[in-house]
Design a protein around this motif. Sequence first.
Motif, PDB file in Angstrom:
ATOM      1  N   VAL A  32     -20.619  37.098  38.511  1.00 24.25           N
ATOM      2  CA  VAL A  32     -21.727  36.624  37.686  1.00 24.25           C
ATOM      3  C   VAL A  32     -23.044  36.968  38.384  1.00 24.25           C
ATOM      4  N   PRO A  33     -23.933  37.681  37.724  1.00 25.73           N
ATOM      5  CA  PRO A  33     -25.225  37.975  38.339  1.00 25.73           C
ATOM      6  C   PRO A  33     -25.941  36.671  38.720  1.00 25.73           C
ATOM      7  N   GLU A  34     -26.576  36.688  39.857  1.00 27.86           N
ATOM      8  CA  GLU A  34     -27.226  35.480  40.355  1.00 27.86           C
ATOM      9  C   GLU A  34     -28.315  34.976  39.407  1.00 27.86           C
ATOM     10  N   GLU A  35     -28.947  35.878  38.652  1.00 33.58           N
ATOM     11  CA  GLU A  35     -29.974  35.433  37.702  1.00 33.58           C
ATOM     12  C   GLU A  35     -29.358  34.519  36.637  1.00 33.58           C
ATOM     13  N   MET A  36     -28.137  34.846  36.193  1.00 30.23           N
ATOM     14  CA  MET A  36     -27.453  34.004  35.199  1.00 30.23           C
ATOM     15  C   MET A  36     -27.125  32.637  35.782  1.00 30.23           C
ATOM     16  N   LEU A  37     -26.671  32.628  37.036  1.00 25.30           N
ATOM     17  CA  LEU A  37     -26.354  31.356  37.678  1.00 25.30           C
ATOM     18  C   LEU A  37     -27.617  30.512  37.839  1.00 25.30           C
ATOM     19  N   ARG A  38     -28.721  31.176  38.180  1.00 25.43           N
ATOM     20  CA  ARG A  38     -29.998  30.471  38.333  1.00 25.43           C
ATOM     21  C   ARG A  38     -30.387  29.796  37.013  1.00 25.43           C
ATOM     22  N   ALA A  41     -28.338  28.954  34.514  1.00 27.98           N
ATOM     23  CA  ALA A  41     -27.375  27.880  34.228  1.00 27.98           C
ATOM     24  C   ALA A  41     -27.700  26.632  35.052  1.00 27.98           C
ATOM     25  N   ALA A  42     -28.101  26.841  36.318  1.00 29.04           N
ATOM     26  CA  ALA A  42     -28.447  25.717  37.196  1.00 29.04           C
ATOM     27  C   ALA A  42     -29.709  25.014  36.727  1.00 29.04           C
ATOM     28  N   GLN A  43     -30.574  25.719  36.042  1.00 30.33           N
ATOM     29  CA  GLN A  43     -31.789  25.100  35.510  1.00 30.33           C
ATOM     30  C   GLN A  43     -31.492  24.320  34.234  1.00 30.33           C
ATOM     31  N   MET A  44     -30.314  24.531  33.683  1.00 29.80           N
ATOM     32  CA  MET A  44     -29.900  23.800  32.477  1.00 29.80           C
ATOM     33  C   MET A  44     -29.100  22.581  32.950  1.00 29.80           C
ATOM     34  N   ALA A  45     -27.934  22.335  32.401  1.00 29.91           N
ATOM     35  CA  ALA A  45     -27.152  21.143  32.738  1.00 29.91           C
ATOM     36  C   ALA A  45     -26.130  21.370  33.844  1.00 29.91           C
ATOM     37  N   VAL A  46     -25.999  22.592  34.346  1.00 31.11           N
ATOM     38  CA  VAL A  46     -24.976  22.875  35.348  1.00 31.11           C
ATOM     39  C   VAL A  46     -25.398  22.274  36.689  1.00 31.11           C
ATOM     40  N   CYS A  47     -24.529  21.403  37.219  1.00 32.17           N
ATOM     41  CA  CYS A  47     -24.845  20.727  38.476  1.00 32.17           C
ATOM     42  C   CYS A  47     -23.926  21.159  39.617  1.00 32.17           C
ATOM     43  N   LYS A  48     -22.859  21.896  39.303  1.00 38.05           N
ATOM     44  CA  LYS A  48     -21.923  22.357  40.331  1.00 38.05           C
ATOM     45  C   LYS A  48     -21.412  23.727  39.910  1.00 38.05           C
ATOM     46  N   ILE A  49     -21.454  24.663  40.833  1.00 36.59           N
ATOM     47  CA  ILE A  49     -21.004  26.028  40.560  1.00 36.59           C
ATOM     48  C   ILE A  49     -19.973  26.404  41.623  1.00 36.59           C
ATOM     49  N   HIS A  72     -16.628  26.745  36.670  1.00 35.52           N
ATOM     50  CA  HIS A  72     -15.541  27.305  37.480  1.00 35.52           C
ATOM     51  C   HIS A  72     -15.658  28.825  37.389  1.00 35.52           C
ATOM     52  N   GLY A  73     -15.102  29.531  38.363  1.00 42.10           N
ATOM     53  CA  GLY A  73     -15.094  30.992  38.286  1.00 42.10           C
ATOM     54  C   GLY A  73     -16.485  31.576  38.189  1.00 42.10           C
ATOM     55  N   ALA A  74     -17.380  31.164  39.080  1.00 43.17           N
ATOM     56  CA  ALA A  74     -18.775  31.589  38.974  1.00 43.17           C
ATOM     57  C   ALA A  74     -19.278  32.294  40.238  1.00 43.17           C
ATOM     58  N   SER A  75     -18.408  32.989  40.921  1.00 40.82           N
ATOM     59  CA  SER A  75     -18.843  33.768  42.084  1.00 40.82           C
ATOM     60  C   SER A  75     -19.648  34.975  41.639  1.00 40.82           C
ATOM     61  N   SER A  76     -20.595  35.367  42.485  1.00 40.81           N
ATOM     62  CA  SER A  76     -21.413  36.548  42.203  1.00 40.81           C
ATOM     63  C   SER A  76     -20.773  37.827  42.724  1.00 40.81           C
ATOM     64  N   TRP A 110     -17.422  42.931  30.862  1.00 41.44           N
ATOM     65  CA  TRP A 110     -17.744  41.512  30.701  1.00 41.44           C
ATOM     66  C   TRP A 110     -19.121  41.362  30.078  1.00 41.44           C
ATOM     67  N   SER A 111     -19.235  40.472  29.104  1.00 44.44           N
ATOM     68  CA  SER A 111     -20.495  40.333  28.353  1.00 44.44           C
ATOM     69  C   SER A 111     -21.454  39.316  28.936  1.00 44.44           C
ATOM     70  N   GLY A 112     -21.061  38.604  29.975  1.00 40.35           N
ATOM     71  CA  GLY A 112     -21.968  37.648  30.612  1.00 40.35           C
ATOM     72  C   GLY A 112     -21.682  36.217  30.214  1.00 40.35           C
ATOM     73  N   LEU A 113     -22.360  35.305  30.885  1.00 35.09           N
ATOM     74  CA  LEU A 113     -22.250  33.895  30.532  1.00 35.09           C
ATOM     75  C   LEU A 113     -22.923  33.673  29.179  1.00 35.09           C
ATOM     76  N   HIS A 114     -22.352  32.830  28.388  1.00 35.69           N
ATOM     77  CA  HIS A 114     -22.917  32.490  27.080  1.00 35.69           C
ATOM     78  C   HIS A 114     -23.851  31.297  27.263  1.00 35.69           C
ATOM     79  N   LEU A 115     -25.064  31.582  27.711  1.00 38.88           N
ATOM     80  CA  LEU A 115     -26.032  30.519  27.971  1.00 38.88           C
ATOM     81  C   LEU A 115     -26.442  29.811  26.682  1.00 38.88           C
ATOM     82  N   ASP A 116     -26.350  30.503  25.560  1.00 36.79           N
ATOM     83  CA  ASP A 116     -26.620  29.859  24.274  1.00 36.79           C
ATOM     84  C   ASP A 116     -25.575  28.780  23.990  1.00 36.79           C
ATOM     85  N   HIS A 117     -24.324  29.044  24.376  1.00 36.93           N
ATOM     86  CA  HIS A 117     -23.265  28.048  24.196  1.00 36.93           C
ATOM     87  C   HIS A 117     -23.471  26.881  25.171  1.00 36.93           C
ATOM     88  N   LEU A 118     -23.902  27.193  26.382  1.00 35.66           N
ATOM     89  CA  LEU A 118     -24.215  26.141  27.349  1.00 35.66           C
ATOM     90  C   LEU A 118     -25.303  25.231  26.791  1.00 35.66           C
TER      91      LEU A 118
END
Length: 191
Positions: free
Chosen positions: A119-125, A127-135, A93-97, A70-78
């Motif tokens: 998903v590594p917790e650093e990636m979720l962190r 994403a949460a600092q961007m527009a993600v409001c629910k994981i 959706h589908g964002a368990s660590s 798995w290549s990771g979350l595409h934070l650039d796309h986010l």
Amino acid sequence: LEKAAKVVEFAHANGVSVEAEVGTIGGEEDGIIGDGELAPIEDAKAMVATGIDFLAAGIGNIHGPYPENWSGLHLDHLQKLTEAVPNFPIVLHGASSVLPEFVAKCNEFGGNIPGAQGVPEEMLRKAAQMAVCKINIDTDLRLAMTASVREYLAQNPSEFDPRKYLGPARDAIKGMVAHKIKNVLGSSNKL
């Protein structure tokens, strides 16, 4: 989009919010297999225009276990989605660590889930600092509960009262959720 607009109209008339998914979430959920397509920006904008309240966007997230390659979350796309629909709540959706301590405990007490990852917790962190409001973290909830039940029953083989083994399972879920709120999502004391 027409169906989404009708759902929005009906739901909002009845005091219910609407979350719509754009792109596909990889993996399998409820017998539906997704290939993990990134949410097309124009589709996201069109869906938001229907009046939905939350946008669940495919950005590399996967339901169920994540493959080793798995290549990771595409934070650039986010970021592109965030710019296309500014100030709009994005959902993952589908964002368990798939926390290693729960996987290890499951396996130690009779489970067989080798190589499980999420998903590594650093990636979720991030994403949460961007527009993600629910994981969504259903797999993490399941692992916390299952690991605790397995451990309790292995250590208490004659026990069959669910109240005895479900108490520690609830505590494990509470602890994991508190960890996510405080240390990953940065949402302590926020509404």
